[in-house]
Design a protein around this motif. Sequence first.
Motif: not given
Length: 873
Positions: A237-240, A253-256, A373-381, A835-841
Amino acid sequence: MATAPRTRKGPGSRWLAAQGWKAFPFQREVAKAIAAGESGLLHATTGSGKTYAVWLAALDAFVAPKPITAKGLPSKRKQAPPPLTVLWLTPMRALAADTLRALERPVLDEELEWTLGLRTGDTGSSERARQNRRLPTALVTTPESLSLLLSREDAQEALGQVRLVVIDEWHELLGNKRGTQTQLALARLRRWNPGLQTWGLSATLGNQAHALDVLLAGEPGHLVQGRQDKRLQVDTLLPQGGVERFAWAGHLGMRLLQQVIRELEDSPTTLVFTNTRAQTELWYQALLQARPDWAGLIALHHGSIEKQAREWVEAGLKNGQLKAVICTSSLDLGVDFLPVERVLQIGSPKSIARLLQRAGRSGHAPGRASRATLVPTYSLDLLDAAATRRAITAGEIEARTAPVKPLDVLVQHLVTVALGGGFEPDDLLPEIRSAWAYRHLSEGEWIWALAFVRNGGASLSAYPDYRRAEPDAEGIWRVPDKQLAKRHRLGIGTIVSETSLNVQFWSKGGGGNRLGNIEEGFIARLRPGDHFLFAGRTLELVRVENMTVYVRRASGRKAAIPRWSGSRMPLSDTLAKHVLALLEDAEAQRYESPEMRLLQPLLDVQRQWSALPSAHYLLAETLESREGSHLFLYPFAGRHAHLGLASLLAWRLAQRRPCTFSIAVNDYGLELVSPVSLDWQELLDASLFTTDNLVSDTLASLNAAELAQRRFREIARISGLIFSGYPGAHKSNRQLQASSSLFYQVFRQYDPDNLLLGQAQTEVLRQELDADRLQQTLTRTGALPLRLVTLDHPSPFALPLMVERLRESLSSEKLADRITRLVGDLEREAGPDERARAFDPESLVQPSHDSDLTPRRGASPRRPRVQKSGRPR
């Protein structure tokens, strides 16, 4: 062997034909082997028909044909059921119940005179009493319950006619003490019936020859390779919107969440697997809050929830009444949930075998596809996900090896055999040595084990409670005391977990409904009025009394999340190898999978600021910050081996220059932090990575005595030194730890040659620190050139290690505060990348102070300095 005439089909074959099914080639191969009296191992894809392959063959081989009347017709006269003929061992109670239902179908449809039964820890007293009078023809049970049967005075009479033993999910037992317990039980049964047939079933074994060797104790056997053409789809499941270039483990992985909800909407029934019970509780709450209309359609399942609730969930899955179940490994094994069409895996599965096992829960029938289906919980997953699919394509599965000579299991078994009719030592020793784990048991170890069960060894001989077996007037070793016999039967087994407390609703008129059990260590940190998540509810702690946690429903305030022990699984060696191979592809600018293309911005920053880890050199990064001098190494050996390696390196460095180090590890690497500046270029030489004196240096590098003392608690429980208590009056974790610690200290002082002390040390090295893998890692990295890079900022691979270390000392709010500031600084230094997701403080708590991880003043961004390309010899 009583078999049906060749001109007639046996009942198993008749039933198969009646279903309109045709046996697969591997099923016919198993049937032929069983008919010929052979033993073996069946390795076949999950859901391809392993259970019926063995069971239908057993019915054909062992069901006697009905007597023929004078008219030449089968007699309709009812016959007495045969004695216990087939033992079917499963590693889980839920799997046992499901297996029994599968075995009953052909027996009932064919109106056979066989009786079937179930015996586990959940079996009621009335059913146990009925079985004590007469065991069924086929019995589905667990290793622990089989050992209890072996402790019966009439064990040989009751079990001596068993002709076939089937060990389901053999891979689940092979690598632990439950498997050793099973080996000893099999040795006893083979002694009574030399013609006993043994078959193991598995779908996820990388070293099948070893598994067969352990199962059959070195005797020849038949290895059947079953269907491998079952369709398996593994995707991610690729993060949008991309992924963070600076990420750390723990997002869960709650962002997903919304993407996961859409996936669940598209599938009738889904299993959502997590790696920890805490994740299960969190994901269930998050899904229910996002979709309150799914109340009653989604559920959660893990081993700490009350049995009735688990059974309700399992029934709902079987009937197709549930849309999704969030679960842990409690639903990993062969339970047949036909409505399940899809599996979601939250986070990295950490091993190929684990994902294959979980994927097999979907499409659990021949001809149906499985999808995970693999659901990443952070980028390196994403890196783990791509590597998992690559390994599956290559057909690689992790190897599992059996323990060697666990003496605590041996002494427990000796008392069991003493109860089960008694034994003569000279007669029993060959039987014990026929079990694979004890094939090299020495005469000295045997004499020690006998002395230990006779009087507790040199230091406990004055205490009658430890005279658990001794010879009678005829030289037969028996248990001399009924109370000791009762205590032993209550303690049989090798599963040792943290002490659990019952969780129950508070009621003024008495106890309310039970919810399950929770570990004592977590509850000890709470006070009355505190809130925590459990069994899908937010609960308020009312009081703790008599090993029971009384709670009431709560809402509103933030709830604590229970932590259960043993939840961190290390990255497997097989998966790590494929991760490194993908990083080498990235170094060559080959991004062939969608996961790797999504990770490219992160990997680009890693390459620009440092280098990509590789199997061809050992990447070492150094950084000077306000915290001190940091060293990051990336051996990719898994969390347990990295803990041993980090401790070992810190100790060896401290021998050269007195210094203290803070340590952090994850599955990819390790971090050492010194409060004073160090010249890492000078310190990182070949002698630091030598395997010379590895065991002594590793033990010296840790608080080895403390680790061994903790491990000794498990050994003391299994070997019978400590007693967990009677039903309803279990001892607390603190009491058990105090008792085992007392024995540990007594043995060290008065019985230093006690073999259980050595076993505790060995298990610390092998299980907690993965010493074999540690040695392999040192040998491999010691032969590699060292690529030493000086960082100006934490690299994308270094940041997760820093967070891992800070998590141990900071509250979640302060940790989020630091990370927010640090990640914001790193993103600005890295520059924009569409291409990278913007950091959201706003996704974290806003910073209130400077981060201690920011570079020291005067540091400016620049290309990394590669200080050394080779290690001096």
